[in-house]
Scaffold this motif. Structure first.
Motif, short mmCIF file in Angstrom:
data_model
loop_
_atom_site.label_atom_id
_atom_site.label_comp_id
_atom_site.label_asym_id
_atom_site.label_seq_id
_atom_site.Cartn_x
_atom_site.Cartn_y
_atom_site.Cartn_z
N GLN A 7 8.55 14.33 4.89
CA GLN A 7 9.16 13.03 5.06
C GLN A 7 10.68 13.10 5.08
O GLN A 7 11.35 12.19 5.56
CB GLN A 7 8.70 12.07 3.95
N ASN A 11 0.85 -1.18 0.00
CA ASN A 11 0.00 0.00 0.00
C ASN A 11 0.89 1.24 0.00
O ASN A 11 2.11 1.15 0.19
CB ASN A 11 -1.00 -0.01 1.17
N GLU A 12 0.27 2.38 -0.21
CA GLU A 12 1.05 3.62 -0.36
C GLU A 12 1.94 3.91 0.84
O GLU A 12 3.07 4.35 0.68
CB GLU A 12 0.11 4.80 -0.59
N LYS A 13 1.48 3.66 2.04
CA LYS A 13 2.29 3.91 3.23
C LYS A 13 3.56 3.09 3.21
O LYS A 13 4.59 3.52 3.73
CB LYS A 13 1.49 3.63 4.50
N GLU A 14 3.52 1.91 2.63
CA GLU A 14 4.67 1.03 2.61
C GLU A 14 5.73 1.46 1.59
O GLU A 14 6.90 1.17 1.76
CB GLU A 14 4.23 -0.41 2.34
N PHE A 15 5.32 2.16 0.54
CA PHE A 15 6.32 2.55 -0.46
C PHE A 15 6.58 4.05 -0.51
O PHE A 15 7.54 4.49 -1.14
CB PHE A 15 5.98 2.03 -1.86
N LYS A 16 5.77 4.87 0.18
CA LYS A 16 5.93 6.32 0.10
C LYS A 16 7.31 6.80 0.54
O LYS A 16 7.95 7.57 -0.15
CB LYS A 16 4.86 7.04 0.91
N ASN A 17 7.78 6.32 1.68
CA ASN A 17 9.07 6.80 2.17
C ASN A 17 10.22 6.39 1.26
O ASN A 17 11.19 7.13 1.10
CB ASN A 17 9.32 6.35 3.61
N GLY A 72 9.90 6.14 -1.97
CA GLY A 72 9.76 7.08 -3.09
C GLY A 72 10.34 8.44 -2.75
O GLY A 72 11.01 9.07 -3.57
#
Length: 184
Positions: free
Chosen positions: A75, A4-10, A12
């Motif tokens: 972030q 999910n987005e929370k898992e790949f946002k950081n 990115g």
């Protein structure tokens, strides 16, 4: 694998920050001499900078509090700085001295930033900052150049440069760096 987005946002954000830093690094520099220092900061160190900004605000500039709140929504942050005591050697006088030799003899001091500075080195920093935030716009991450972040990071000893700016980086539904109200 499904993320999910929370898992790949950081991840990115970190990739974007590295690319943005490379854009700053490869920006044109006076005489081809690179005096730019670039530091990547995330995690708990963001809070250290924000807390230092709030401490500085107690001296009267409440915009440090506003910018600390923006930093906490980020972030990561890139710190970009320049060593302004390394002259280009053209005796232009923009620093306020007749010659680069006279400039080199000047007492270097300052509370937030150290000066005097070679004007060309400050231009180099400006071009690097512009290159960085240009790429951030292309990548679709939100940034803003903030000198208050640079002051706090310098006071914390995170970077050795004479003049420092911070570029906070965020990927939220709305940029935390605009539509801000001053806390005066």
């Amino acid at each position: 694998m499904i993320l999910n987005e929370k898992e790949f946002k950081n991840k990115g954000i970190r990739i974007a920050a590295y690319l943005i830093a490379e854009s700053a690094r490869t920006a044109p520099k006076s005489k081809g001499e690179d005096v730019i220092e670039i530091i990547y900061v995330d995690g708990e160190d963001l809070e250290r900078i924000a807390a230092k900004m709030e401490e500085i605000a107690s001296d009267g500039d409440k915009d440090f509090v506003r910018d600390a709140e923006s930093l906490r929504k980020s972030q990561a942050v890139l710190l970009l700085g320049a060593k302004g005591d390394n002259t280009v050697g053209v005796n232009c006088g923009a620093c306020g001295y007749k010659s680069c030799a006279e400039f080199k003899k000047a007492e270097r001091k300052g509370e937030n930033f150290i000066g005097p500075n070679c004007a060309f080195r400050l231009l180099d920093l400006g071009i690097a900052l512009g290159s960085a935030v240009k790429l951030s716009a292309i990548l679709g991450v939100d940034t803003r150049i903030m000198y208050r972040i640079g002051i706090a990071a310098k006071k914390l000893g995170m970077i050795d440069a004479d003049v420092v700016m911070g570029i906070p980086i965020s990927a939220l539904g709305k940029s935390p760096y605009f539509d801000r109200m001053s806390k005066k």
